[in-house]
Design a protein around this motif. Structure first.
Motif, PDB file in Angstrom:
ATOM      1  N   LEU A  27       0.794  -1.226   0.000  1.00  0.00           N
ATOM      2  CA  LEU A  27       0.000   0.000   0.000  1.00  0.00           C
ATOM      3  C   LEU A  27       0.833   1.287   0.000  1.00  0.00           C
ATOM      4  CD1 LEU A  27      -2.906   0.944  -0.092  1.00  0.00           C
ATOM      5  CD2 LEU A  27      -2.907   0.976   2.400  1.00  0.00           C
ATOM      6  N   PRO A  28       1.874   1.408   0.822  1.00  0.00           N
ATOM      7  CA  PRO A  28       2.653   2.660   0.799  1.00  0.00           C
ATOM      8  C   PRO A  28       3.309   2.953  -0.549  1.00  0.00           C
ATOM      9  CG  PRO A  28       3.137   1.437   2.780  1.00  0.00           C
ATOM     10  CD  PRO A  28       2.292   0.549   1.917  1.00  0.00           C
ATOM     11  N   LYS A  29       3.572   1.928  -1.329  1.00  0.00           N
ATOM     12  CA  LYS A  29       4.176   2.157  -2.640  1.00  0.00           C
ATOM     13  C   LYS A  29       3.182   2.771  -3.613  1.00  0.00           C
ATOM     14  CE  LYS A  29       7.413  -1.655  -2.132  1.00  0.00           C
ATOM     15  NZ  LYS A  29       8.603  -0.989  -1.832  1.00  0.00           N
ATOM     16  N   PHE A  30       1.900   2.526  -3.403  1.00  0.00           N
ATOM     17  CA  PHE A  30       0.873   3.035  -4.303  1.00  0.00           C
ATOM     18  C   PHE A  30       0.229   4.316  -3.789  1.00  0.00           C
ATOM     19  CE2 PHE A  30       0.948  -1.550  -5.188  1.00  0.00           C
ATOM     20  CZ  PHE A  30       1.288  -1.494  -6.527  1.00  0.00           C
ATOM     21  N   VAL A  31       0.214   4.516  -2.499  1.00  0.00           N
ATOM     22  CA  VAL A  31      -0.419   5.691  -1.915  1.00  0.00           C
ATOM     23  C   VAL A  31       0.630   6.443  -1.109  1.00  0.00           C
ATOM     24  CG1 VAL A  31      -2.236   6.516  -0.390  1.00  0.00           C
ATOM     25  CG2 VAL A  31      -2.614   4.473  -1.758  1.00  0.00           C
ATOM     26  N   ASN A  32       1.144   7.537  -1.672  1.00  0.00           N
ATOM     27  CA  ASN A  32       2.135   8.333  -0.975  1.00  0.00           C
ATOM     28  C   ASN A  32       1.490   9.661  -0.596  1.00  0.00           C
ATOM     29  OD1 ASN A  32       4.307   9.635   0.055  1.00  0.00           O
ATOM     30  ND2 ASN A  32       5.654   9.250  -1.678  1.00  0.00           N
TER      31      ASN A  32
END
Length: 172
Positions: A27-32
């Motif tokens: 998730l952190p890779k897609f939502v920054n």
């Protein structure tokens, strides 16, 4: 017919746990959201400076500015701040464009001809010919950004023509 039973509760819990771990890692890779917030902050600063430049331009046109011996250099008293003008636009130093922001503190010496960093709120201002902002333009960097030099707002003004604002957000 005992051969078709389905999944046990343990198997289902393990699959859900594995999916949860994969989601938490991906998730952190897609939502920054941090980068989005920093870009929004820089866009807000860009709007504030652009509005301030127009306000200075209109104020000078309506009421003029204090004159100095140098016909290109003038000063404008606006909202309790003295702003250094060059050819009718805020100069590229703290006592010029830096002082157009509401609440900007006056510093000793005014910041004229200084490339020393001046911290104001979450930004750091650098005067013209600094080594931080690309091309040595005056402007602000967002110090909390991963790459502050490319999370910046440059005020490009060579003393003639109209100043240009250059927003860089690739390092936010």
């Amino acid at each position: 017919m005992r051969g078709s039973r389905g999944f046990t509760l343990i198997e289902l819990v393990m699959v859900i746990a594995i999916l949860g771990v994969v989601a938490a890692l991906a998730l952190p890779k897609f939502v920054n959201l941090g980068a989005d917030a920093r870009i929004a902050t820089m866009n807000s600063l860009h709007g504030s400076i652009k509005t301030s430049m127009e306000l200075v331009k209109v104020t000078v046109a309506l009421r003029g500015s204090a004159t100095s011996p140098n016909p290109e250099l003038n000063f404008l008293n606006m909202q309790g701040s003295t702003i250094r003008l060059w050819n009718g636009y805020p100069d590229r130093w703290w006592d010029g464009i830096g002082m157009t922001l509401q609440g900007a503190p006056a510093i000793a010496g005014g910041g004229y001809l200084s490339t020393a960093p001046i911290v104001f709120n979450q930004f750091t201002f650098y005067g013209y010919s600094n080594g931080t902002i690309p091309n040595g333009d005056a402007g602000w960097v967002l110090t909390a950004a991963p790459t502050p030099a490319t999370c910046s707002l440059a005020y490009s003004y060579n003393g003639t023509g109209e100043p240009v604002l250059i927003l860089r957000t690739s390092g936010c």
